[in-house]
Design a protein around this motif. Sequence first.
Motif, PDB file in Angstrom:
ATOM      1  N   LEU A 101       0.823  -1.206   0.000  1.00  0.00           N
ATOM      2  CA  LEU A 101       0.000   0.000   0.000  1.00  0.00           C
ATOM      3  C   LEU A 101       0.859   1.258   0.000  1.00  0.00           C
ATOM      4  CD1 LEU A 101      -2.839  -1.058   2.453  1.00  0.00           C
ATOM      5  CD2 LEU A 101      -2.955  -0.851  -0.033  1.00  0.00           C
ATOM      6  N   GLY A 102       2.034   1.188   0.618  1.00  0.00           N
ATOM      7  CA  GLY A 102       2.933   2.337   0.613  1.00  0.00           C
ATOM      8  C   GLY A 102       3.464   2.646  -0.775  1.00  0.00           C
ATOM      9  N   ILE A 103       3.839   1.604  -1.509  1.00  0.00           N
ATOM     10  CA  ILE A 103       4.362   1.815  -2.863  1.00  0.00           C
ATOM     11  C   ILE A 103       3.265   2.339  -3.780  1.00  0.00           C
ATOM     12  CG2 ILE A 103       5.239   0.608  -4.904  1.00  0.00           C
ATOM     13  CD1 ILE A 103       6.793  -1.214  -2.907  1.00  0.00           C
ATOM     14  N   SER A 104       2.094   1.683  -3.751  1.00  0.00           N
ATOM     15  CA  SER A 104       1.007   2.147  -4.618  1.00  0.00           C
ATOM     16  C   SER A 104       0.513   3.523  -4.190  1.00  0.00           C
ATOM     17  CB  SER A 104      -0.141   1.140  -4.621  1.00  0.00           C
ATOM     18  OG  SER A 104      -0.743   1.066  -3.343  1.00  0.00           O
ATOM     19  N   GLY A 105       0.477   3.780  -2.883  1.00  0.00           N
ATOM     20  CA  GLY A 105       0.046   5.088  -2.398  1.00  0.00           C
ATOM     21  C   GLY A 105       1.021   6.181  -2.760  1.00  0.00           C
ATOM     22  N   ALA A 106       2.304   5.882  -2.696  1.00  0.00           N
ATOM     23  CA  ALA A 106       3.309   6.884  -3.064  1.00  0.00           C
ATOM     24  C   ALA A 106       3.195   7.262  -4.539  1.00  0.00           C
ATOM     25  CB  ALA A 106       4.706   6.360  -2.750  1.00  0.00           C
ATOM     26  N   MET A 107       2.921   6.267  -5.380  1.00  0.00           N
ATOM     27  CA  MET A 107       2.747   6.575  -6.804  1.00  0.00           C
ATOM     28  C   MET A 107       1.506   7.437  -7.032  1.00  0.00           C
ATOM     29  SD  MET A 107       4.013   3.152  -8.815  1.00  0.00           S
ATOM     30  CE  MET A 107       2.842   2.054  -8.059  1.00  0.00           C
ATOM     31  N   PHE A 108       0.412   7.143  -6.306  1.00  0.00           N
ATOM     32  CA  PHE A 108      -0.807   7.940  -6.437  1.00  0.00           C
ATOM     33  C   PHE A 108      -0.574   9.368  -5.969  1.00  0.00           C
ATOM     34  CE2 PHE A 108      -4.548   9.650  -4.258  1.00  0.00           C
ATOM     35  CZ  PHE A 108      -5.411   9.775  -5.327  1.00  0.00           C
ATOM     36  N   ILE A 109       0.039   9.514  -4.804  1.00  0.00           N
ATOM     37  CA  ILE A 109       0.276  10.848  -4.249  1.00  0.00           C
ATOM     38  C   ILE A 109       1.219  11.639  -5.160  1.00  0.00           C
ATOM     39  CG2 ILE A 109       1.351  12.070  -2.318  1.00  0.00           C
ATOM     40  CD1 ILE A 109       0.153   9.890  -0.497  1.00  0.00           C
ATOM     41  N   ALA A 110       2.233  10.973  -5.696  1.00  0.00           N
ATOM     42  CA  ALA A 110       3.161  11.663  -6.605  1.00  0.00           C
ATOM     43  C   ALA A 110       2.447  12.125  -7.876  1.00  0.00           C
ATOM     44  CB  ALA A 110       4.322  10.745  -6.956  1.00  0.00           C
ATOM     45  N   SER A 111       1.564  11.294  -8.411  1.00  0.00           N
ATOM     46  CA  SER A 111       0.851  11.694  -9.628  1.00  0.00           C
ATOM     47  C   SER A 111      -0.129  12.827  -9.366  1.00  0.00           C
ATOM     48  CB  SER A 111       0.123  10.497 -10.232  1.00  0.00           C
ATOM     49  OG  SER A 111      -0.958  10.107  -9.407  1.00  0.00           O
ATOM     50  N   GLN A 112      -0.687  12.892  -8.159  1.00  0.00           N
ATOM     51  CA  GLN A 112      -1.640  13.947  -7.824  1.00  0.00           C
ATOM     52  C   GLN A 112      -0.958  15.281  -7.517  1.00  0.00           C
ATOM     53  OE1 GLN A 112      -5.156  13.708  -7.691  1.00  0.00           O
ATOM     54  NE2 GLN A 112      -4.697  11.845  -8.818  1.00  0.00           N
ATOM     55  N   THR A 113       0.237  15.233  -6.986  1.00  0.00           N
ATOM     56  CA  THR A 113       0.903  16.462  -6.537  1.00  0.00           C
ATOM     57  C   THR A 113       1.999  16.960  -7.475  1.00  0.00           C
ATOM     58  OG1 THR A 113       2.445  15.181  -5.191  1.00  0.00           O
ATOM     59  CG2 THR A 113       0.442  15.966  -4.114  1.00  0.00           C
ATOM     60  N   GLU A 114       2.410  16.161  -8.440  1.00  0.00           N
ATOM     61  CA  GLU A 114       3.537  16.546  -9.297  1.00  0.00           C
ATOM     62  C   GLU A 114       3.342  17.871 -10.031  1.00  0.00           C
ATOM     63  OE1 GLU A 114       6.361  14.726 -12.785  1.00  0.00           O
ATOM     64  OE2 GLU A 114       4.310  13.977 -12.587  1.00  0.00           O
ATOM     65  N   PRO A 115       2.173  18.135 -10.651  1.00  0.00           N
ATOM     66  CA  PRO A 115       2.051  19.429 -11.356  1.00  0.00           C
ATOM     67  C   PRO A 115       2.199  20.636 -10.428  1.00  0.00           C
ATOM     68  CG  PRO A 115       0.274  17.947 -11.996  1.00  0.00           C
ATOM     69  CD  PRO A 115       1.001  17.297 -10.877  1.00  0.00           C
ATOM     70  N   GLU A 116       1.625  20.548  -9.239  1.00  0.00           N
ATOM     71  CA  GLU A 116       1.731  21.678  -8.317  1.00  0.00           C
ATOM     72  C   GLU A 116       3.148  21.826  -7.768  1.00  0.00           C
ATOM     73  OE1 GLU A 116      -0.583  23.602  -4.517  1.00  0.00           O
ATOM     74  OE2 GLU A 116      -1.290  21.722  -5.355  1.00  0.00           O
ATOM     75  N   ILE A 117       3.817  20.721  -7.508  1.00  0.00           N
ATOM     76  CA  ILE A 117       5.195  20.793  -7.021  1.00  0.00           C
ATOM     77  C   ILE A 117       6.114  21.396  -8.079  1.00  0.00           C
ATOM     78  CG2 ILE A 117       7.189  19.355  -6.411  1.00  0.00           C
ATOM     79  CD1 ILE A 117       5.276  17.624  -4.786  1.00  0.00           C
ATOM     80  N   LEU A 118       5.930  20.997  -9.334  1.00  0.00           N
ATOM     81  CA  LEU A 118       6.745  21.573 -10.409  1.00  0.00           C
ATOM     82  C   LEU A 118       6.476  23.071 -10.558  1.00  0.00           C
ATOM     83  CD1 LEU A 118       6.536  18.751 -13.095  1.00  0.00           C
ATOM     84  CD2 LEU A 118       8.450  19.322 -11.605  1.00  0.00           C
ATOM     85  N   ARG A 119       5.228  23.486 -10.378  1.00  0.00           N
ATOM     86  CA  ARG A 119       4.902  24.913 -10.435  1.00  0.00           C
ATOM     87  C   ARG A 119       5.551  25.663  -9.271  1.00  0.00           C
ATOM     88  NH1 ARG A 119       1.566  27.971  -7.892  1.00  0.00           N
ATOM     89  NH2 ARG A 119       0.438  26.267  -6.899  1.00  0.00           N
ATOM     90  N   LEU A 120       5.559  25.045  -8.092  1.00  0.00           N
ATOM     91  CA  LEU A 120       6.151  25.695  -6.920  1.00  0.00           C
ATOM     92  C   LEU A 120       7.676  25.818  -7.033  1.00  0.00           C
ATOM     93  CD1 LEU A 120       4.012  24.166  -4.049  1.00  0.00           C
ATOM     94  CD2 LEU A 120       4.075  26.553  -4.757  1.00  0.00           C
ATOM     95  N   TYR A 121       8.300  24.863  -7.732  1.00  0.00           N
ATOM     96  CA  TYR A 121       9.749  24.952  -7.915  1.00  0.00           C
ATOM     97  C   TYR A 121      10.144  26.168  -8.754  1.00  0.00           C
ATOM     98  CZ  TYR A 121      11.735  20.817  -5.729  1.00  0.00           C
ATOM     99  OH  TYR A 121      12.180  19.908  -4.815  1.00  0.00           O
ATOM    100  N   GLN A 122       9.211  26.716  -9.513  1.00  0.00           N
ATOM    101  CA  GLN A 122       9.493  27.898 -10.328  1.00  0.00           C
ATOM    102  C   GLN A 122       9.249  29.201  -9.563  1.00  0.00           C
ATOM    103  OE1 GLN A 122      10.792  27.346 -13.305  1.00  0.00           O
ATOM    104  NE2 GLN A 122      10.537  25.154 -12.985  1.00  0.00           N
ATOM    105  N   SER A 123       8.836  29.101  -8.295  1.00  0.00           N
ATOM    106  CA  SER A 123       8.492  30.284  -7.500  1.00  0.00           C
ATOM    107  C   SER A 123       9.740  31.038  -7.051  1.00  0.00           C
ATOM    108  CB  SER A 123       7.689  29.887  -6.268  1.00  0.00           C
ATOM    109  OG  SER A 123       6.517  29.243  -6.655  1.00  0.00           O
ATOM    110  N   THR A 124       9.516  32.296  -6.724  1.00  0.00           N
ATOM    111  CA  THR A 124      10.607  33.174  -6.314  1.00  0.00           C
ATOM    112  C   THR A 124      11.230  32.737  -4.994  1.00  0.00           C
ATOM    113  OG1 THR A 124       9.424  34.978  -7.390  1.00  0.00           O
ATOM    114  CG2 THR A 124      11.218  35.583  -5.916  1.00  0.00           C
ATOM    115  N   PHE A 125      10.409  32.290  -4.043  1.00  0.00           N
ATOM    116  CA  PHE A 125      10.960  31.914  -2.740  1.00  0.00           C
ATOM    117  C   PHE A 125      11.890  30.710  -2.831  1.00  0.00           C
ATOM    118  CE2 PHE A 125       6.784  29.870  -2.938  1.00  0.00           C
ATOM    119  CZ  PHE A 125       7.068  28.554  -2.589  1.00  0.00           C
TER     120      PHE A 125
END
Length: 156
Positions: free
Chosen positions: A27-51
């Motif tokens: 469940l940890g492996i499958s859950g990590a893949m789900f969470i990564a797929s759900q959060t990846e676009p927002e994390i990539l957008r945040l990496y472009q932030s000024t802070f």
Amino acid sequence: MLWCIAFHLHEPSQLSLDPRLYLIMGLGISGAMFIASQTEPEILRLYQSTFVYVAESLGVPSIVIFFRHILRNCFAFPLALVKQMRDNILAISFLSFMGTLHLQPEDLAGFIHRIYSNSDIFYQGWWLLFFPCALLSWLILLWNQAGIQFSAALEK
């Protein structure tokens, strides 16, 4: 189901480790893949932030930037965690009810499976099967509602 069959979780006497550890890994492996797929676009957008650029220019390590700045500002991450909890309850219940997984002490779906497999239960009373099934459904709906409420709170 393939995870349970591959590691023989339906035969706990032949396992080298506790079946719960195999289940947590699966469940940890499958859950990590789900969470990564759900959060990846927002994390990539945040990496472009000024802070993030400011923190990098100050020499802050990347791992510290990720945990202190990116995850704190990623609103999709907690929502994905709540959804994953709901899905984990559903997956464990499904595997236990199908007889693919035997946990000790017995979980709610294993209890429902044992009652459902005994034909005499149906003559003793409908409530013996109804209330455990209702509780399991209520738990899943509770986590789903928590995800909806959390999402609505984050959108404000």
